[in-house]
Write a protein that holds these residues in place. Sequence first.
Motif, PDB file in Angstrom:
ATOM      1  N   ASN A 131      -6.662   5.023  -8.700  1.00 68.93           N
ATOM      2  CA  ASN A 131      -7.631   5.812  -9.488  1.00 68.93           C
ATOM      3  C   ASN A 131      -7.046   6.379 -10.783  1.00 68.93           C
ATOM      4  N   HIS A 155       2.296  -0.223  -5.399  1.00 69.92           N
ATOM      5  CA  HIS A 155       1.065   0.265  -6.025  1.00 69.92           C
ATOM      6  C   HIS A 155      -0.141  -0.370  -5.329  1.00 69.92           C
ATOM      7  N   VAL A 190       4.359  -2.247   4.192  1.00 67.05           N
ATOM      8  CA  VAL A 190       4.876  -0.883   3.968  1.00 67.05           C
ATOM      9  C   VAL A 190       5.677  -0.375   5.168  1.00 67.05           C
ATOM     10  N   VAL A 214       1.188   5.951   7.299  1.00 67.32           N
ATOM     11  CA  VAL A 214       2.514   6.029   6.671  1.00 67.32           C
ATOM     12  C   VAL A 214       3.329   7.181   7.273  1.00 67.32           C
TER      13      VAL A 214
HETATM   14  P1  NDP Z   1      -6.068   3.464   0.274  1.00 63.61           P
HETATM   15  O1  NDP Z   1      -5.650   4.767   0.789  1.00 63.61           O
HETATM   16  O2  NDP Z   1      -6.322   2.378   1.245  1.00 63.61           O
HETATM   17  O3  NDP Z   1      -4.964   2.943  -0.786  1.00 63.61           O
HETATM   18  C1  NDP Z   1      -4.005   3.762  -1.411  1.00 63.61           C
HETATM   19  C2  NDP Z   1      -2.635   3.097  -1.336  1.00 63.61           C
HETATM   20  O4  NDP Z   1      -2.213   3.030   0.022  1.00 63.61           O
HETATM   21  C3  NDP Z   1      -2.642   1.653  -1.836  1.00 63.61           C
HETATM   22  O5  NDP Z   1      -1.405   1.378  -2.426  1.00 63.61           O
HETATM   23  C4  NDP Z   1      -2.812   0.866  -0.556  1.00 63.61           C
HETATM   24  O6  NDP Z   1      -2.380  -0.457  -0.674  1.00 63.61           O
HETATM   25  C5  NDP Z   1      -1.962   1.668   0.392  1.00 63.61           C
HETATM   26  N1  NDP Z   1      -2.304   1.536   1.800  1.00 63.61           N
HETATM   27  C6  NDP Z   1      -3.531   1.390   2.351  1.00 63.61           C
HETATM   28  N2  NDP Z   1      -3.449   1.336   3.695  1.00 63.61           N
HETATM   29  C7  NDP Z   1      -2.142   1.429   4.015  1.00 63.61           C
HETATM   30  C8  NDP Z   1      -1.421   1.413   5.233  1.00 63.61           C
HETATM   31  N3  NDP Z   1      -2.022   1.298   6.409  1.00 63.61           N
HETATM   32  N4  NDP Z   1      -0.081   1.516   5.187  1.00 63.61           N
HETATM   33  C9  NDP Z   1       0.535   1.636   4.008  1.00 63.61           C
HETATM   34  N5  NDP Z   1      -0.072   1.661   2.821  1.00 63.61           N
HETATM   35  C10 NDP Z   1      -1.411   1.570   2.809  1.00 63.61           C
HETATM   36  O7  NDP Z   1      -7.330   3.641  -0.646  1.00 63.61           O
HETATM   37  P2  NDP Z   1      -8.499   2.597  -0.986  1.00 63.61           P
HETATM   38  O8  NDP Z   1      -8.137   1.915  -2.234  1.00 63.61           O
HETATM   39  O9  NDP Z   1      -8.870   1.699   0.135  1.00 63.61           O
HETATM   40  O10 NDP Z   1      -9.668   3.640  -1.198  1.00 63.61           O
HETATM   41  C11 NDP Z   1     -10.360   4.113  -0.031  1.00 63.61           C
HETATM   42  C12 NDP Z   1     -10.587   5.602  -0.087  1.00 63.61           C
HETATM   43  O11 NDP Z   1      -9.351   6.303  -0.185  1.00 63.61           O
HETATM   44  C13 NDP Z   1     -11.361   6.103  -1.293  1.00 63.61           C
HETATM   45  O12 NDP Z   1     -12.714   5.890  -1.148  1.00 63.61           O
HETATM   46  C14 NDP Z   1     -10.948   7.548  -1.301  1.00 63.61           C
HETATM   47  O13 NDP Z   1     -11.667   8.266  -0.339  1.00 63.61           O
HETATM   48  C15 NDP Z   1      -9.507   7.507  -0.883  1.00 63.61           C
HETATM   49  N6  NDP Z   1      -8.592   7.535  -2.038  1.00 63.61           N
HETATM   50  C16 NDP Z   1      -8.041   8.732  -2.389  1.00 63.61           C
HETATM   51  C17 NDP Z   1      -7.230   8.805  -3.485  1.00 63.61           C
HETATM   52  C18 NDP Z   1      -6.613  10.094  -3.907  1.00 63.61           C
HETATM   53  O14 NDP Z   1      -6.333  10.262  -5.090  1.00 63.61           O
HETATM   54  N7  NDP Z   1      -6.327  10.992  -2.995  1.00 63.61           N
HETATM   55  C19 NDP Z   1      -6.955   7.649  -4.313  1.00 63.61           C
HETATM   56  C20 NDP Z   1      -7.541   6.423  -3.851  1.00 63.61           C
HETATM   57  C21 NDP Z   1      -8.324   6.400  -2.748  1.00 63.61           C
HETATM   58  P3  NDP Z   1      -3.442  -1.662  -0.905  1.00 63.61           P
HETATM   59  O15 NDP Z   1      -4.141  -1.385  -2.186  1.00 63.61           O
HETATM   60  O16 NDP Z   1      -2.576  -2.867  -0.956  1.00 63.61           O
HETATM   61  O17 NDP Z   1      -4.359  -1.618   0.286  1.00 63.61           O
END
Ligand code: NDP
Length: 455
Positions: A131, A155, A190, A214
């Motif tokens: 984001n 990322h 991860v 994580v």
């Molecule tokens: P995620 O939480 O899935 O992604 C954020 C990061 O975590 C990415 O790098 C992702 O990798 C990684 N990730 C996801 N699942 C795992 C896991 N099981 N183990 C290790 N790393 C992981 O966010 P999404 O992009 O799917 O967005 C979904 C929701 O998350 C949004 O609708 C929002 O509610 C929330 N969100 C909150 C944010 C904040 O600023 N707090 C930012 C973004 C999302 P990869 O992209 O490869 O899956």
Amino acid sequence: MSIISINPTNGSQIKTYTDLGFEETVQKIERANTAWESWKKSTRETRNALLISMAGVLRKRSQELAVLMATEMGKPVTQGLDEVEKCARCCEYYAENAEKHLSDRIIETEASKSYVTFQPIGVVLAVMPWNFPFWQVFRFLVPALAAGNCGVLKHASNVPGCALAIEEIVRQAGFPDDVFLTLLVGSDKVSKIIEHPLIKAVTLTGSTNAGIQVATKAGSVLKKTVLELGGSDAYVVLADADLELAAESCVNSRLINGGQSCIAGKRFIIEKTVIEEFIKLFFQKMKAKRVGDPLDAATEVGPQARADLRDELHGQVEKSIEKGAVCILGGEVPPGNNAFYPPTMLINVKPGMPAYYEELFGPVASIIEAEDEADAIRIANDSIFGLGSAVFTQDIAKGEHIAATELQAGSSYVNHRVASDPRLPFGGIKTSGYGRELSDFGIHEFVNVKTVYIK
Ligand code: NDP
């Protein structure tokens, strides 16, 4: 497996990247650790000069980086330029303040000398979201480098171009090779990365679910985590508020980055006596926002970052309407191969609806009526999240009391929208995470707070 970046404005494929195999990933971790062996001995002057140089590189490349964000995740270019500037200011902040934050602290005891010193710990893994693809990384990276740590970045899979650009910026700034490396890997890798003995700690910004996974893994191998997760920030508007100012701040907060911000105002809790007037003002301001191509300088709201996330958001809106919420603006998925979602307003939001309890990560405002001040505070705290919060009132003493002692959140603002600032600690409570980023609190998260005692 490949990592494919897709333009959310038109659904076109931008580029395909081959993701790293595990052997190559381990090699990069080892390279980062080798770099750390020297970096941890670098002088404060060297680190500060490189941080200032990095601010310069960011400013020089700001237009190109803003276009990259617009293309990969749909952020309007004007907001992208602001984001790059914020990263540059973060570099300057730590160049000016790291010495003060990290200098030894003498503590008088029976010893001839006893003090606390802050020592770097090694390579930190950052798992970051899409984001704010630069800011989220820089607010980890800058204090990490300033403290003498090194970093590797996993990322989000939809912003590989941004991930590689950050690695290049660090290099161009003149930092030694390998102090920061991007790992182009999917989230399935991860867990094994966390297990690697040269990874000393993990920071994650993202969803609560990713944070739990994580943290569970890191806990099993006793590695420290900092988690900055979702939020459903409550903005309380009291009967004596300046409603024009409140509506303006609430709309701007809700729509920043297309509504995809952890600290966007999401639940607007309004005292009954002023709710009608507030809704009128809020509606006009939401409706006036220009939605369009993020590359157009006049655009205020671009597409959502990914079509699947937009669809998930629309599902939450539909479910809330089924349960009695009333949609008075937006709420419809536009046609075509894109990820757009219009500024949307739900009123009559009540417990039991997704718009009341869940995080709505997009341009959807939930308006909730409160009987009085006490009821408004109760509703604000009726959430699993606790990231930011705000209260609007013309009685400043009352606003300060509510902000400081009543609202359950990592930060509370009075008559202003919540924003992160390198000078102030940032983070949440409850399921919004733990630990703090930025300021002196952030730089102390990943250091060995070491006691030295001389008889
Ligand atoms: P995620 O939480 O899935 O992604 C954020 C990061 O975590 C990415 O790098 C992702 O990798 C990684 N990730 C996801 N699942 C795992 C896991 N099981 N183990 C290790 N790393 C992981 O966010 P999404 O992009 O799917 O967005 C979904 C929701 O998350 C949004 O609708 C929002 O509610 C929330 N969100 C909150 C944010 C904040 O600023 N707090 C930012 C973004 C999302 P990869 O992209 O490869 O899956």
